[in-house]
Design an enzyme around this catalytic site. Sequence first.
Site, PDB file in Angstrom:
ATOM      1  N   ASP A   1     -15.077  -1.984  10.752  1.00 38.65           N
ATOM      2  CA  ASP A   1     -14.618  -2.081   9.275  1.00 38.65           C
ATOM      3  C   ASP A   1     -14.879  -3.549   9.096  1.00 38.65           C
ATOM      4  OD1 ASP A   1     -13.762  -1.078   6.881  1.00 38.65           O
ATOM      5  OD2 ASP A   1     -11.641  -1.239   7.731  1.00 38.65           O
TER       6      ASP A   1
ATOM      7  N   LYS B   1       2.381  -6.851   9.256  1.00 36.36           N
ATOM      8  CA  LYS B   1       1.761  -5.459   9.063  1.00 36.36           C
ATOM      9  C   LYS B   1       2.224  -4.296   9.492  1.00 36.36           C
ATOM     10  CE  LYS B   1      -3.100  -3.609   8.981  1.00 36.36           C
ATOM     11  NZ  LYS B   1      -4.304  -3.744   9.185  1.00 36.36           N
TER      12      LYS B   1
ATOM     13  N   PHE C   1       0.666   3.445   2.156  1.00 34.79           N
ATOM     14  CA  PHE C   1       1.024   3.729   3.534  1.00 34.79           C
ATOM     15  C   PHE C   1       1.532   2.846   4.490  1.00 34.79           C
ATOM     16  CE2 PHE C   1      -2.932   6.255   2.262  1.00 34.79           C
ATOM     17  CZ  PHE C   1      -2.216   7.503   2.059  1.00 34.79           C
ATOM     18  N   GLY C   2       1.241   1.603   4.278  1.00 29.90           N
ATOM     19  CA  GLY C   2       2.018   0.522   5.094  1.00 29.90           C
ATOM     20  C   GLY C   2       1.695  -0.882   4.205  1.00 29.90           C
TER      21      GLY C   2
ATOM     22  N   GLY D   1       0.942  -1.206  -0.036  1.00 31.32           N
ATOM     23  CA  GLY D   1      -0.153   0.044  -0.119  1.00 31.32           C
ATOM     24  C   GLY D   1       0.788   1.295  -0.014  1.00 31.32           C
TER      25      GLY D   1
END
Length: 465
Positions: free
Chosen positions: A319, A215, A199-200, A197
């Site tokens: 989520d 992660k 971002f991470g 991604g």
Amino acid sequence: MDPITEAIWNDDLKEIQKLISSGEDINKRSEFSGQTPIYLALQKNKKEIVRYLVENGANLNIIDNNGLTPLMIAVDSESHDMVEFLLSYGANVDAVNEYGETCLHKVIDQNSKISYILLSYGANPFLKDIDNKLPLDYATNGRTVSFLERYSNKFRDYSPALFFDFVNEYKNIAMELGNKFMIDVNKLKEISPIIKGAFGDIWKGTYNGNVVAIKKFLKEMRGLNLEIFYREVALLIKCKHPNIVETIGFHLFKKEDPIKNIYPTCIVLEYFKTGSLSERIKKLLKKNLRLKKETIISYAIDIAEGMKYLHNMGVIHRDLKSGNILITNENHLKIIDFGLSRFKPGVTNITTEMSIGVGTFNWMAPEILRGESDYTPKVDVYSYGLVLWQMVFREIPYKKLLLHKGREEFRSKVGFGKTSLRIPKRSYLPDEFINLMARCWDYNPNNRPEFSEICEILKEIKNKK
Ligand SMILES: Nc1ncnc2c1ncn2[C@@H]1O[C@H](COP(=O)(O)OP(=O)(O)O)[C@@H](O)[C@H]1O
Ligand SMILES: [Mg+2]
């Protein structure tokens, strides 16, 4: 006029660069206000110029004739990216003005995003101003109180004393955790990226020789943010259930620590090679295949069991969607990606705008879409209903509505109960299943069943056939 000041007025970055390289003082004070060029650049919100000045040695901890620091100017103009930028370059987060007010005093009731940024850079919430008031004493509006509530579900009745307890609680858990669940990064090896991604990233790797998922969180955690992170990881590690992915441990990036510095903050999870339910459904659709009735019911039970457990642990997922459900080698499901959503860059659960900014609009319960902050675990039941629907229809819920009408219309329709998902007249699934599914996405949260009831009904359905 001072030449740098003039160039800032003219928004002429090139001229500023020229002046600085020819020896103009980047920290030259105005006689009248005591302000240096950075103040004006911040007041005029000239971000490029601010960046240039900061990167070329502008003093961020200077105080003007009114006792103001550059950070206070950025806070006053509610420019959250400038606030974060100045803090990341070492601006003093706890500087006080002539009234003894910190930035947090000024902003706590005005802008929760900036408050959050200040806290995450270690702002001390217990500094008193000259009226002997804490920043939190100025928290009066509903948004601020709901912001404070986000620190914990039980944080209903706001008081500074309670807040203090919280922070201490985080600290204790943090210290306890530090020794217990910190992994040794030297034993961690990356094999290949699973998802890269912006971002991470999530990597397949090994820890101590066992295959794991890693992660990564790119952001450096500090202050209260760090303590909340510890607390959430403690919760993840405590959650042990066959339908919840297991968290093995975590690592913390520390700037001051030159050896461990190399690896970013991450959590280490058990790894599943099959991928997510979302991917599985996509593949089936491509081949024009369906999930079997038995599979759907067994999957539905798996997710409901996992969610029942999470709710019993006091966790609202917020989520839940097919992309956050993994399939095991034995074709069971495991729920992932809960608890840490606030640490995804650009995503915080502080205000409605921000949680609405997350890419999971489709699964969002009407009460969240309407911007209410006092929602209950029933928001997960709603999302669960949509996951069931997706397994039956193989489509992403509300995909077309969002695509063709956009977010605003989606929000005004779904958020106010003017539309809901279609229910098949005839289906290869039993009526009881379809009815249960529709009850889960009922507009009124009180009409949605609890996960314990869902589990019971599904087991009956399973045993009937
Ligand atoms: N433990 C794991 N094993 C295998 N794949 C995983 C694992 N965790 C995450 N993934 C893959 O990465 C994707 C994103 O993971 P998630 O934790 O939901 O991250 P994000 O916070 O970016 O949504 C998942 O949909 C899945 O495909
Ligand atoms: Mg996810």
